[in-house]
Design a protein around this motif. Structure first.
Motif, PDB file in Angstrom:
ATOM      1  N   MET A 790     -19.023  38.016  17.516  1.00  0.00           N
ATOM      2  CA  MET A 790     -17.921  37.007  17.071  1.00  0.00           C
ATOM      3  C   MET A 790     -18.458  36.560  15.513  1.00  0.00           C
ATOM      4  N   VAL A 791     -17.704  36.481  14.856  1.00  0.00           N
ATOM      5  CA  VAL A 791     -17.941  35.966  13.261  1.00  0.00           C
ATOM      6  C   VAL A 791     -16.923  34.678  13.470  1.00  0.00           C
ATOM      7  N   CYS A 792     -17.662  33.574  12.718  1.00  0.00           N
ATOM      8  CA  CYS A 792     -17.009  32.371  12.405  1.00  0.00           C
ATOM      9  C   CYS A 792     -17.303  32.121  10.695  1.00  0.00           C
ATOM     10  N   VAL A 793     -16.321  31.761  10.160  1.00  0.00           N
ATOM     11  CA  VAL A 793     -16.469  31.286   8.572  1.00  0.00           C
ATOM     12  C   VAL A 793     -15.723  30.172   8.471  1.00  0.00           C
ATOM     13  N   GLY A 794     -16.194  29.231   7.780  1.00  0.00           N
ATOM     14  CA  GLY A 794     -15.287  28.084   7.203  1.00  0.00           C
ATOM     15  C   GLY A 794     -14.344  28.496   6.357  1.00  0.00           C
ATOM     16  N   GLU A 795     -13.099  27.707   6.567  1.00  0.00           N
ATOM     17  CA  GLU A 795     -11.880  28.202   6.041  1.00  0.00           C
ATOM     18  C   GLU A 795     -11.791  28.029   4.162  1.00  0.00           C
ATOM     19  N   THR A 817     -15.854  37.439  -0.909  1.00  0.00           N
ATOM     20  CA  THR A 817     -16.632  36.178  -0.558  1.00  0.00           C
ATOM     21  C   THR A 817     -16.880  36.209   0.993  1.00  0.00           C
ATOM     22  N   ARG A 818     -17.623  35.352   1.502  1.00  0.00           N
ATOM     23  CA  ARG A 818     -18.097  35.205   2.915  1.00  0.00           C
ATOM     24  C   ARG A 818     -16.749  35.454   3.743  1.00  0.00           C
ATOM     25  N   PHE A 819     -15.560  34.552   3.652  1.00  0.00           N
ATOM     26  CA  PHE A 819     -14.683  34.818   4.627  1.00  0.00           C
ATOM     27  C   PHE A 819     -13.976  36.207   4.497  1.00  0.00           C
ATOM     28  N   GLU A 820     -13.885  36.687   3.259  1.00  0.00           N
ATOM     29  CA  GLU A 820     -13.097  38.108   3.287  1.00  0.00           C
ATOM     30  C   GLU A 820     -14.282  39.089   4.004  1.00  0.00           C
ATOM     31  N   ARG A 821     -15.412  38.909   3.713  1.00  0.00           N
ATOM     32  CA  ARG A 821     -16.453  39.847   4.415  1.00  0.00           C
ATOM     33  C   ARG A 821     -16.502  39.798   5.559  1.00  0.00           C
ATOM     34  N   GLY A 822     -16.620  38.621   6.426  1.00  0.00           N
ATOM     35  CA  GLY A 822     -16.456  38.532   7.781  1.00  0.00           C
ATOM     36  C   GLY A 822     -15.030  39.083   8.300  1.00  0.00           C
ATOM     37  N   GLU A 823     -14.142  38.588   7.879  1.00  0.00           N
ATOM     38  CA  GLU A 823     -12.909  39.300   8.442  1.00  0.00           C
ATOM     39  C   GLU A 823     -12.738  40.481   8.432  1.00  0.00           C
ATOM     40  N   ARG A 824     -13.138  41.406   7.118  1.00  0.00           N
ATOM     41  CA  ARG A 824     -13.130  42.663   7.165  1.00  0.00           C
ATOM     42  C   ARG A 824     -13.878  43.783   8.067  1.00  0.00           C
ATOM     43  N   TRP A 825     -15.294  42.741   8.091  1.00  0.00           N
ATOM     44  CA  TRP A 825     -16.256  43.505   9.212  1.00  0.00           C
ATOM     45  C   TRP A 825     -15.803  43.650  10.393  1.00  0.00           C
ATOM     46  N   VAL A 826     -15.066  42.486  11.037  1.00  0.00           N
ATOM     47  CA  VAL A 826     -14.668  42.634  12.303  1.00  0.00           C
ATOM     48  C   VAL A 826     -13.437  43.460  12.574  1.00  0.00           C
ATOM     49  N   GLN A 827     -12.802  43.378  11.502  1.00  0.00           N
ATOM     50  CA  GLN A 827     -11.483  44.531  11.593  1.00  0.00           C
ATOM     51  C   GLN A 827     -12.187  46.086  11.769  1.00  0.00           C
ATOM     52  N   VAL A 828     -13.053  46.271  10.973  1.00  0.00           N
ATOM     53  CA  VAL A 828     -13.677  47.601  10.886  1.00  0.00           C
ATOM     54  C   VAL A 828     -14.275  47.793  12.332  1.00  0.00           C
ATOM     55  N   MET A 829     -15.299  46.972  12.690  1.00  0.00           N
ATOM     56  CA  MET A 829     -16.068  47.187  13.856  1.00  0.00           C
ATOM     57  C   MET A 829     -15.163  47.360  14.950  1.00  0.00           C
ATOM     58  N   PHE A 844     -12.844  37.005  15.317  1.00  0.00           N
ATOM     59  CA  PHE A 844     -13.109  36.367  14.064  1.00  0.00           C
ATOM     60  C   PHE A 844     -12.670  34.949  13.949  1.00  0.00           C
ATOM     61  N   HIS A 845     -13.243  34.009  13.520  1.00  0.00           N
ATOM     62  CA  HIS A 845     -12.910  32.541  13.739  1.00  0.00           C
ATOM     63  C   HIS A 845     -12.766  31.759  12.400  1.00  0.00           C
ATOM     64  N   SER A 846     -11.561  31.314  12.091  1.00  0.00           N
ATOM     65  CA  SER A 846     -11.753  30.239  10.778  1.00  0.00           C
ATOM     66  C   SER A 846     -12.173  28.974  11.140  1.00  0.00           C
ATOM     67  N   LEU A 847     -13.056  28.297  10.665  1.00  0.00           N
ATOM     68  CA  LEU A 847     -13.593  26.922  10.835  1.00  0.00           C
ATOM     69  C   LEU A 847     -12.756  25.964  10.082  1.00  0.00           C
ATOM     70  N   LEU A 848     -12.051  25.058  10.592  1.00  0.00           N
ATOM     71  CA  LEU A 848     -11.200  24.123   9.764  1.00  0.00           C
ATOM     72  C   LEU A 848     -11.971  22.962   9.025  1.00  0.00           C
ATOM     73  N   GLN A 849     -11.519  23.106   7.919  1.00  0.00           N
ATOM     74  CA  GLN A 849     -12.105  22.018   6.858  1.00  0.00           C
ATOM     75  C   GLN A 849     -13.699  21.946   6.517  1.00  0.00           C
ATOM     76  N   SER A 850     -13.953  23.248   6.634  1.00  0.00           N
ATOM     77  CA  SER A 850     -15.461  23.596   6.460  1.00  0.00           C
ATOM     78  C   SER A 850     -15.635  24.690   5.441  1.00  0.00           C
ATOM     79  N   THR A 851     -16.741  24.274   4.551  1.00  0.00           N
ATOM     80  CA  THR A 851     -17.271  25.060   3.448  1.00  0.00           C
ATOM     81  C   THR A 851     -18.369  25.780   4.107  1.00  0.00           C
ATOM     82  N   HIS A 852     -19.656  26.436   3.160  1.00  0.00           N
ATOM     83  CA  HIS A 852     -20.444  26.998   3.400  1.00  0.00           C
ATOM     84  C   HIS A 852     -21.528  25.775   3.868  1.00  0.00           C
TER      85      HIS A 852
END
Length: 915
Positions: A790-795, A817-829, A844-852
């Motif tokens: 599971m990958v989760c990244v701040g929106e 970006t981290r968001f794009e990389r996490g999203e793409r990696w989950v898709q490929v895997m 893949f989860h997007s974390l609301l109201q969150s940066t890095h």
């Protein structure tokens, strides 16, 4: 009583040939003496017969007599030279034998002996042996041969004259022999007094600063005077005996002249001898007179030789560290440096020592003075031989190894191993004279010698006095450390190396220990050494009475706690403080990287609830002491649940991770482990320490060691565990799951910067190519596809963060970006797993109201709840919005995804063939 080892035989090998030549010269001298006697008789008789005339035959005889004199002179020269060669050759061999035996002595015996005694053995005793061989044995042999031949020639001239000379020689020899017993006792007493005086003077010279500092010059002068008077009396007594011997020789010589004249007169009057015969007898006596006079000296040399041989044989009978009666010695084989003690006993010093120091670990030995700490180190280096039991290094019994190979693998620092006279460079390179310039510079930089050399205009060529007396204690210790480290030994032994050092030198030792890749055993009571150690061995009364980790010392009141209470209590108290109130000891701890002490201080500063603070332990694995870890254990433990491991990011906020999971650990009963990958030792921990430019410690091996230690500490099964990592920890976590898929149940990644794709086409760490050669890891992509991820990244984690790896190649393969990389990696895997026939969970989860930001992702985005829900714990994720990626959406494959897809097809084909 031990069997004495005989010293080498004098007349063997080439020395026998030399002695044979000396004897041949003696025979030649005797022949020349006989010839001269005949010539003198003939010349004198011819002169008496012819009056004033000098016949031609007489002149020829005089010429021949002159040639005989020349030949005699050459024989004397050849005899003396050969005798000295014989003595020097023998003493040279014996000197080397003494040195070999001295170098094989146990350290405690060397320390117990006196320098004066060893000095007298190497100089006085060897000189006495040389004198006997060169001036006694050789001369006595020559004199006896000359006497026999000369008396035989004289007997041919006149039997009665020959008998008179023989009786004179016999009487003189017999009287000298009777006086010899008195000489033996006098020589023994004088040697003993000389040895004591030499020991006292040697010690007083080295201790003169102490004598001056405490105003004891007068006292020591009186002591020296007493020793001197005893030596003076014994030497005078010896001189009296020697004088008696020489007086007897002179008396016998004088009486022999009188006897020859009396007997010669009788023989001439009786007509049985001529005046020439009497003159020949007198000439032979004149040639034998030096032999008679040397007889007393030969006896003196012989008795002194006997005493010296006795002392040397006694010394050679002392047992060595090496058991020379063993048949086969072999070199110590290369290895990582694992040390094992198997029921080791050492005389009355140690009893039943059974312990193990794992390769690469740091072991600290503590205990009272005289408890056996130094003896334990001496056993490892074989300065002392165990009376029973075995000591193994990398599985090899060191008693079967050669001393050279063993000590080449060990670097030592001890107060007993002083610096030698010479340059700084000579002292540093003494252990490894063939060290390269690069190796010399490395240890100089590591041990702070480069900075120290600014005080020395000559740099490494600056002179060091014997023992380093012209250097400060810290400077001596730096050079001693460099000497121990040069040549990269696999084991480092430190015996109170940090005693009486200033803080700067203490930091130096810390730096050396952190950079040393091998096994370290250090005897010390300093808290810095204790906290860095993987295990503590408490040695008392010759036994290891307690072994534990440093963290256990902070928790349990055992014998080691009582021994170190003065330094442990402040640290233990600081753990229980709140709101950043740490003890003075912690605030003063200055280390270059994260240590267990640092972790304790940071926990006290972090706002963890008071009721949970006592359940946080700072531990270190014995296998990897450079990587401490935090262990959170709830009050109620559910052993049916797996251990959860959480890995921090570059900010090294392990205590924040513990705080984030603590509430849920209390609720469900699982334990939380947070390794602390220090920046200095684990700079590339997210890549397992791999880098093309430089390398650091292997973080994957550190985590494996930590989990083994957790199992030992808690009793939990850590063969498989849950793994979460944030940022750099996320990169580490997914690569750890790739390398060790059998150890991970599920993996959750929080905002990793970039990923490794399970493809052998791209080099590690973007792919898997070359990882086996670089890290000796054999990745199996197919097995990795069975691990839920599971990958989760701040929106709002969509910025080009300076800390983000932003190379053009990674951008094109994985995104910007981290968001794009996490999203793409989950898709490929996910697609990769399906192509291989697996239905593995990938989310893949997007974390609301969150940066890095870890705190934002935790508080605003509910990251911890999402992670635990993915781990299939009963977590209610109550969020107003939830942004999920549509996994069925079409997606244009990047070149990297095409490679991954191709690899998946190959794996699927291979699997079908195997089935």
């Amino acid at each position: 009583m031990p069997n004495r080892r005989k010293i080498p035989t004098v007349l063997t090998g080439k020395r026998r040939i030399i002695f044979a030549k000396i004897c041949a010269i003696a025979v030649a001298q005797a022949g020349l003496a006989a010839a001269s006697a005949f010539l003198i008789r003939d010349i004198f008789d011819a002169l008496n017969a012819n009056g004033q005339a000098w016949p031609t035959e007489t002149l020829a005889a005089l010429a021949v007599l002159a040639l005989v004199a020349v030949a005699m002179a050459w024989c004397r020269f050849a005899e003396r030279t050969g005798a000295e060669v014989l003595g020097q050759r023998y003493v040279h061999i014996l000197r080397l034998k003494l040195f070999d035996h001295l170098s094989g002595q146990p350290l405690h015996r060397l320390q117990g002996g006196t320098r004066g005694g060893h000095l007298l053995r190497f100089i006085g005793d060897l000189n006495a042996i040389r004198q006997w061989i060169s001036l006694g044995l050789a001369r006595l042999s020559v004199s006896l041969l000359m006497a026999v031949d000369s008396l035989a020639a004289l007997g041919f001239i006149n039997f009665r004259l020959a008998l008179t000379v023989a009786i004179a020689i016999f009487v003189g020899g017999y009287i000298s022999f009777l006086l010899g017993n008195r000489l033996h006792d006098a020589a023994r007493t004088s040697r003993r007094n000389r040895a004591r005086l030499a020991s006292d003077i040697t010690e007083r010279i080295s201790m003169m600063p102490v004598i001056q500092a405490f105003s004891q010059v007068t006292r020591e002068r009186r002591r020296l005077a007493r020793r001197g008077r005893r030596l003076r009396k014994s030497m005078i007594k010896r001189a009296r005996v020697v004088g008696s011997l020489r007086g007897v020789s002179e008396l016998v010589t004088g009486l022999a002249v009188v006897a020859i004249l009396a007997v010669g007169g009788i023989e001439i009057n009786a007509g049985r001898a001529s005046a020439g015969s009497l003159l020949a007898a007198m000439s032979i006596l004149g040639m034998l007179t030096p032999a008679l006079r040397n007889l007393s000296r030969c006896l003196e040399y012989w008795h002194t030789y006997r005493i010296s041989v006795e002392r040397i044989e006694t010394f050679l009978a002392t047992p060595l560290v090496d058991n020379t009666e063993q048949k086969a010695y072999c070199d110590l084989k290369p290895g990582p440096g694992k040390i094992e003690f198997d029921n080791v006993h050492a005389d009355n010093r140690l009893r039943g020592i059974t312990a193990m120091a794992r390769a690469g670990s740091i072991i600290t030995i503590v205990g009272p003075n005289g408890g056996g700490k130094s003896t334990l180190l001496s056993l490892v280096s074989r300065f002392l031989q165990p009376t029973s039991g075995r000591i193994l290094i990398d599985g090899q019994d060191i008693s079967t190894c050669t001393i050279q190979s063993l000590r080449s693998a060990i670097g030592m620092v001890s107060a007993d191993l002083a610096l030698m006279r010479g340059t700084i460079k000579r002292n540093i390179c003494y252990r490894c004279p063939s060290a390269t310039q690069a190796e010399l510079e490395r240890v100089c930089d590591l041990c702070g010698i480069t900075d120290m050399l600014t005080d020395f205009p000559l740099g490494l060529e600056a002179r060091v006095f014997e023992g380093g007396t012209n250097l400060s204690l810290g400077q001596r210790q730096r050079i001693a450390l460099a000497r121990a480290l040069i040549g990269e030994p696999r084991i480092l032994l430190l015996d109170e190396a940090d005693a009486n050092l200033d803080p700067g030198s203490m930091e130096l030792i810390d730096r050396v220990l952190k950079s040393f890749a091998g096994t370290v055993i250090v005897a010390s009571h300093r808290m810095e050494r204790i906290m860095h150690a993987a295990r503590i061995w408490h040695v008392a009364d010759g036994q290891i009475i307690e072994t534990s980790t440093a963290s256990n010392l902070l928790q349990h009141k055992g014998p080691t706690f009582e021994l170190l209470a003065d330094v442990i209590m402040p640290l233990q108290h600081s753990i229980r403080q709140h709101n950043g109130q740490s003890g003075n000891e912690l605030s003063q701890a200055k280390t270059t990287t994260t240590t267990p002490v640092d972790c304790v201080e940071r926990i006290t500063r972090h706002p963890i609830e008071r009721r949970r603070l006592d359940r946080v332990k700072v531990l270190t694995s014995q296998l990897e002491p450079r990587c401490p870890y935090l262990l959170y254990t709830p009050e109620t433990v559910n052993k049916n649940l797996p251990v959860l491991v959480t890995v921090h990011g570059i900010s090294c906020n392990a205590e924040e991770h513990i705080d984030a999971f603590a509430e849920y650990a209390d609720r469900f009963g699982f334990i939380v482990v947070a390794p602390v990958f220090a920046k200095a030792a684990y700079a590339g921990y997210q890549r397992f320490g791999y880098s093309k430019r430089n390398s650091s410690q292997r973080s994957d091996l550190a985590l494996c060691a930590i989990m083994d230690d957790v199992a030992e500490q808690t009793g939990f099964d850590t063969a498989k565990f849950l793994l979460f990592g944030y940022s750099g920890g996320g990169q580490f976590a997914h690569r750890f799951a790739m390398a060790y898929p059998d150890r991970v149940i599920s993996t959750a990644l929080g905002a990793p910067g970039w990923f490794s794709y399970p493809s052998t086409a791209a080099p590690f760490p973007r792919g898997l190519r070359g990882v086996k050669a670089a890290l000796e890891l054999d990745f199996e992509p197919e097995r990795f596809l069975t691990v839920p991820m599971m990958v989760c990244v701040g929106e709002h984690d969509t910025q080009r963060d300076p800390a983000l790896n932003t190379s053009a190649r990674i951008d094109s393969q994985q995104g910007k970006t981290r968001f794009e990389r996490g999203e793409r990696w989950v898709q490929v895997m996910r697609k990769h797993a399906r192509n291989c026939g697996y239905d593995t969970r990938y989310e893949f989860h997007s974390l609301l109201q969150s940066t890095h930001d870890f705190a934002q992702c935790t508080q605003n985005g509910g990251m911890i709840e999402r992670v635990l829900k993915f781990f299939q714990l009963d977590i209610d994720v109550s969020l107003t919005q939830e942004k999920e990626v549509d996994t069925r959406a079409t997606h244009q494959f990047t070149p990297m995804e095409h490679i991954v897809t191709t690899t998946a097809k190959v794996l699927k084909f291979e699997r079908s063939n195997k089935s």
